[in-house]
Structure formats: structure tokens, C-alpha cells
Design a protein around this motif. Sequence first.
Motif, PDB file in Angstrom:
ATOM      1  N   GLU A  47      12.828   5.299  24.698  1.00 26.68           N
ATOM      2  CA  GLU A  47      12.455   3.892  24.811  1.00 26.68           C
ATOM      3  C   GLU A  47      11.082   3.708  25.439  1.00 26.68           C
ATOM      4  O   GLU A  47      10.436   2.671  25.232  1.00 26.68           O
ATOM      5  N   ARG A  48      10.632   4.692  26.206  1.00 28.58           N
ATOM      6  CA  ARG A  48       9.350   4.581  26.900  1.00 28.58           C
ATOM      7  C   ARG A  48       8.216   5.318  26.199  1.00 28.58           C
ATOM      8  O   ARG A  48       7.049   5.031  26.433  1.00 28.58           O
ATOM      9  N   SER A  49       8.557   6.293  25.363  1.00 34.54           N
ATOM     10  CA  SER A  49       7.547   7.110  24.705  1.00 34.54           C
ATOM     11  C   SER A  49       7.493   6.795  23.223  1.00 34.54           C
ATOM     12  O   SER A  49       8.526   6.598  22.580  1.00 34.54           O
ATOM     13  N   ALA A  50       6.282   6.753  22.676  1.00 31.12           N
ATOM     14  CA  ALA A  50       6.098   6.549  21.242  1.00 31.12           C
ATOM     15  C   ALA A  50       5.338   7.745  20.680  1.00 31.12           C
ATOM     16  O   ALA A  50       4.232   8.048  21.129  1.00 31.12           O
ATOM     17  N   LEU A  51       5.955   8.432  19.731  1.00 30.26           N
ATOM     18  CA  LEU A  51       5.348   9.598  19.102  1.00 30.26           C
ATOM     19  C   LEU A  51       4.861   9.222  17.716  1.00 30.26           C
ATOM     20  O   LEU A  51       5.636   8.740  16.887  1.00 30.26           O
ATOM     21  N   GLN A  62      -4.882   3.943   6.430  1.00 33.25           N
ATOM     22  CA  GLN A  62      -4.079   2.732   6.638  1.00 33.25           C
ATOM     23  C   GLN A  62      -2.640   3.089   7.000  1.00 33.25           C
ATOM     24  O   GLN A  62      -2.020   2.425   7.830  1.00 33.25           O
ATOM     25  N   LYS A  63      -2.116   4.135   6.407  1.00 30.43           N
ATOM     26  CA  LYS A  63      -0.767   4.580   6.764  1.00 30.43           C
ATOM     27  C   LYS A  63      -0.714   5.041   8.219  1.00 30.43           C
ATOM     28  O   LYS A  63       0.253   4.758   8.937  1.00 30.43           O
ATOM     29  N   ARG A  64      -1.754   5.738   8.651  1.00 28.97           N
ATOM     30  CA  ARG A  64      -1.792   6.187  10.042  1.00 28.97           C
ATOM     31  C   ARG A  64      -1.835   4.988  10.985  1.00 28.97           C
ATOM     32  O   ARG A  64      -1.174   4.970  12.035  1.00 28.97           O
ATOM     33  N   LYS A  65      -2.613   3.973  10.609  1.00 25.83           N
ATOM     34  CA  LYS A  65      -2.689   2.764  11.435  1.00 25.83           C
ATOM     35  C   LYS A  65      -1.363   2.024  11.456  1.00 25.83           C
ATOM     36  O   LYS A  65      -0.979   1.461  12.487  1.00 25.83           O
ATOM     37  N   LEU A  66      -0.661   2.025  10.343  1.00 30.12           N
ATOM     38  CA  LEU A  66       0.652   1.378  10.297  1.00 30.12           C
ATOM     39  C   LEU A  66       1.615   2.065  11.269  1.00 30.12           C
ATOM     40  O   LEU A  66       2.346   1.394  12.013  1.00 30.12           O
ATOM     41  N   CYS A  67       1.604   3.380  11.290  1.00 26.90           N
ATOM     42  CA  CYS A  67       2.465   4.119  12.225  1.00 26.90           C
ATOM     43  C   CYS A  67       2.114   3.789  13.669  1.00 26.90           C
ATOM     44  O   CYS A  67       3.000   3.611  14.510  1.00 26.90           O
ATOM     45  N   LEU A  68       0.821   3.697  13.954  1.00 25.44           N
ATOM     46  CA  LEU A  68       0.382   3.340  15.305  1.00 25.44           C
ATOM     47  C   LEU A  68       0.813   1.923  15.662  1.00 25.44           C
ATOM     48  O   LEU A  68       1.300   1.677  16.771  1.00 25.44           O
ATOM     49  N   ALA A  69       0.638   1.010  14.726  1.00 26.55           N
ATOM     50  CA  ALA A  69       1.000  -0.387  14.980  1.00 26.55           C
ATOM     51  C   ALA A  69       2.486  -0.522  15.282  1.00 26.55           C
ATOM     52  O   ALA A  69       2.885  -1.213  16.231  1.00 26.55           O
ATOM     53  N   VAL A  70       3.316   0.153  14.504  1.00 20.46           N
ATOM     54  CA  VAL A  70       4.757   0.092  14.719  1.00 20.46           C
ATOM     55  C   VAL A  70       5.117   0.704  16.068  1.00 20.46           C
ATOM     56  O   VAL A  70       5.958   0.174  16.808  1.00 20.46           O
ATOM     57  N   SER A 114       6.751  -1.506  20.350  1.00 17.51           N
ATOM     58  CA  SER A 114       7.789  -1.275  21.358  1.00 17.51           C
ATOM     59  C   SER A 114       7.229  -1.281  22.772  1.00 17.51           C
ATOM     60  O   SER A 114       7.976  -1.022  23.723  1.00 17.51           O
ATOM     61  N   THR A 115       5.933  -1.571  22.919  1.00 17.34           N
ATOM     62  CA  THR A 115       5.232  -1.578  24.212  1.00 17.34           C
ATOM     63  C   THR A 115       5.590  -0.337  25.047  1.00 17.34           C
ATOM     64  O   THR A 115       6.143  -0.440  26.140  1.00 17.34           O
ATOM     65  N   PRO A 116       5.274   0.852  24.528  1.00 16.38           N
ATOM     66  CA  PRO A 116       5.617   2.076  25.246  1.00 16.38           C
ATOM     67  C   PRO A 116       4.735   2.245  26.477  1.00 16.38           C
ATOM     68  O   PRO A 116       3.645   1.665  26.569  1.00 16.38           O
ATOM     69  N   SER A 117       5.198   3.041  27.415  1.00 20.00           N
ATOM     70  CA  SER A 117       4.364   3.402  28.564  1.00 20.00           C
ATOM     71  C   SER A 117       3.637   4.717  28.317  1.00 20.00           C
ATOM     72  O   SER A 117       2.719   5.071  29.057  1.00 20.00           O
ATOM     73  N   LEU A 118       4.046   5.435  27.257  1.00 19.28           N
ATOM     74  CA  LEU A 118       3.412   6.706  26.902  1.00 19.28           C
ATOM     75  C   LEU A 118       3.257   6.776  25.393  1.00 19.28           C
ATOM     76  O   LEU A 118       4.227   6.606  24.647  1.00 19.28           O
ATOM     77  N   LEU A 119       2.024   7.034  24.936  1.00 11.92           N
ATOM     78  CA  LEU A 119       1.738   7.186  23.512  1.00 11.92           C
ATOM     79  C   LEU A 119       1.346   8.628  23.242  1.00 11.92           C
ATOM     80  O   LEU A 119       0.409   9.151  23.846  1.00 11.92           O
ATOM     81  N   LEU A 120       2.071   9.271  22.316  1.00 14.38           N
ATOM     82  CA  LEU A 120       1.833  10.665  21.954  1.00 14.38           C
ATOM     83  C   LEU A 120       1.252  10.698  20.545  1.00 14.38           C
ATOM     84  O   LEU A 120       1.918  10.294  19.587  1.00 14.38           O
ATOM     85  N   LEU A 121       0.030  11.170  20.419  1.00 16.38           N
ATOM     86  CA  LEU A 121      -0.665  11.179  19.129  1.00 16.38           C
ATOM     87  C   LEU A 121      -0.856  12.616  18.661  1.00 16.38           C
ATOM     88  O   LEU A 121      -1.575  13.407  19.289  1.00 16.38           O
ATOM     89  N   LEU A 125      -2.647   2.083  28.985  1.00  9.45           N
ATOM     90  CA  LEU A 125      -1.623   2.880  28.332  1.00  9.45           C
ATOM     91  C   LEU A 125      -1.936   4.371  28.494  1.00  9.45           C
ATOM     92  O   LEU A 125      -3.056   4.810  28.214  1.00  9.45           O
ATOM     93  N   THR A 126      -0.961   5.138  28.929  1.00  7.25           N
ATOM     94  CA  THR A 126      -1.119   6.584  29.041  1.00  7.25           C
ATOM     95  C   THR A 126      -1.026   7.192  27.646  1.00  7.25           C
ATOM     96  O   THR A 126      -0.086   6.919  26.894  1.00  7.25           O
ATOM     97  N   GLN A 127      -2.014   8.039  27.297  1.00  8.04           N
ATOM     98  CA  GLN A 127      -2.073   8.630  25.968  1.00  8.04           C
ATOM     99  C   GLN A 127      -2.265  10.141  26.072  1.00  8.04           C
ATOM    100  O   GLN A 127      -3.103  10.614  26.841  1.00  8.04           O
ATOM    101  N   ILE A 128      -1.488  10.870  25.293  1.00  3.85           N
ATOM    102  CA  ILE A 128      -1.687  12.314  25.168  1.00  3.85           C
ATOM    103  C   ILE A 128      -2.008  12.588  23.704  1.00  3.85           C
ATOM    104  O   ILE A 128      -1.242  12.232  22.806  1.00  3.85           O
ATOM    105  N   VAL A 129      -3.152  13.217  23.472  1.00  2.00           N
ATOM    106  CA  VAL A 129      -3.654  13.431  22.124  1.00  2.00           C
ATOM    107  C   VAL A 129      -3.661  14.927  21.844  1.00  2.00           C
ATOM    108  O   VAL A 129      -4.382  15.691  22.499  1.00  2.00           O
ATOM    109  N   SER A 130      -2.856  15.353  20.885  1.00  2.00           N
ATOM    110  CA  SER A 130      -2.793  16.757  20.497  1.00  2.00           C
ATOM    111  C   SER A 130      -3.801  17.014  19.381  1.00  2.00           C
ATOM    112  O   SER A 130      -3.757  16.354  18.337  1.00  2.00           O
TER     113      SER A 130
END
Length: 244
Positions: free
Chosen positions: A76-80, A137-145, A149-156, A183-188
Motif C-alpha cells: 500500500e505504501r510502495s509503487a513499483l 506513453q505506456k511508461r507514463k501511463l504506468c507511472l500515472a497509475v 495511490s499516493t505512495p510514500s516510495l516509488l520504485l522505478l 516523494l522517496t524514489q529508488i531508480v534501478s
Amino acid sequence: MITAENLSFTYRGNTAPALNNISFSIPKGELVCLCGTNGSGKSTLFSLLAGLQTPSAGELAVDAISAKGNEKQLRERSALVLQDADLQIIGATVAEDMMLAFPPNDTEAEATCQTMAERFSLLTHWDSAVHALSYGQKRKLCLAVSLLSTPSLLLLDEPFSGLDYPAMLEMRSIMKANKEQGLTQIVSVHDLEPVIDLADSMIVLHQGELKGTGAPESQLDSLLQYGIRPPYSWLREHTISPWD
């Protein structure tokens, strides 16, 4: 915000750990560059942070929530956001994909989704079939979705892979905006060039072990021995230059 202490994970049926006794901490709001060659453990770490796997040993906490036994709360807190957008898009249209988490005919939710779509320049494609979207555009759609959920952690996961130069600039702008919002972001990434100047810190993995963590300037000199190429500006002048 995130703490890992002696964190290990071994996949069922394997004897060698995919992650072996790693420890690090990440303050809230940082943009962290996670780097390593294939098989280094990056995807495994993402799956643990996203609540998709449970640590085999050690401790992992996100927002002071332990990963062990609280996987649902982590999810619920992380968005991958996966590298392959087609694996993540479920809806047939942009509107359907963005509205999947909301009740049908929820006008307030639809307005929220359309505002997010506008932020990502997707509102004009609201009723478009997802297969008609470009790769970017597909990548942006995934990011938008994910951000709905207003995550506290975004995993890219490899967010620049397959993008042309304008799309890479747009992806950087999204990361900058997320950073400004705390927003905390971890970029692989495999290629550091498009993101290293935005990073507050780095985590370097090699064969499941932590080889370095800290400010980029403290890690870049050691990368070649782990099969990772430092950015050209560092190799030439020992500086981190703005990419755009």
C-alpha cells in the motif's frame, strides 16, 4: 524512511542467496540510484521493498513498518513501475486502466484520474486503446497509475530503457517534480548517465552483496570493478555534469 539491517533473501530451491547480509538506510524524499549488473540483486531488492517477497533473514522497514508479516501494508505504501509497461497495463484504454482501482461511475475519482492524466500529457488519449500508445506513453501511463495511490516510495525499474531523447527528458522532469513533492524514489539503472546528476545517493550491488552506499561522489570511483560504467563527465573531469 527505509532501513535494512543484515537483509538477506534466498529464492526457494536455491542455495546461494540473491541478497546476502546487506544494510543501508534511505531518508525520506531522497532519489537513490540503485545500480549493478544483471544478477546483482536489484530486482530482488525491489520485490522486497514492494512487499512482493518476504526477507529470508535480517530486517527491512519502510515508514517504520517491518517487511516481515506486513507485506500488504508495504504494497500500500510502495509503487513499483516495471521496465516492461505491457506487463503492468491491464485496462483496454487509458481511462479504464487509470480507473481500475476505483468504483464504476465514481465521478470524483474520474476527475482525479483525469487531473493525473493531464499531468502526464495523457488526457488527450483518455479514450485511446492502450495498444495505440507509444512506448513512452505506456511508461507514463504506468507511472500515472502508480502515483494515483499516493505512495510514500516509488520504485522505478530501468525507467529510461527504450525511450528517445525527448521522452528521457520528460521522464527526468517527472522525477524532479516527484522530488520537489518529497516523494522517496529508488531508480534501478544500468546506465547512470540520465539520472546520476539527480541522485542524492547510490546503492551499489554486486552478486547479491552491498559494495557501496552513499553520495554519488563517494561511489563512482569504485564502479568499474563491478562492471558498471561511471558517467563520462566523471571519467573525463571527475565531476557530475547536468545531463540535459
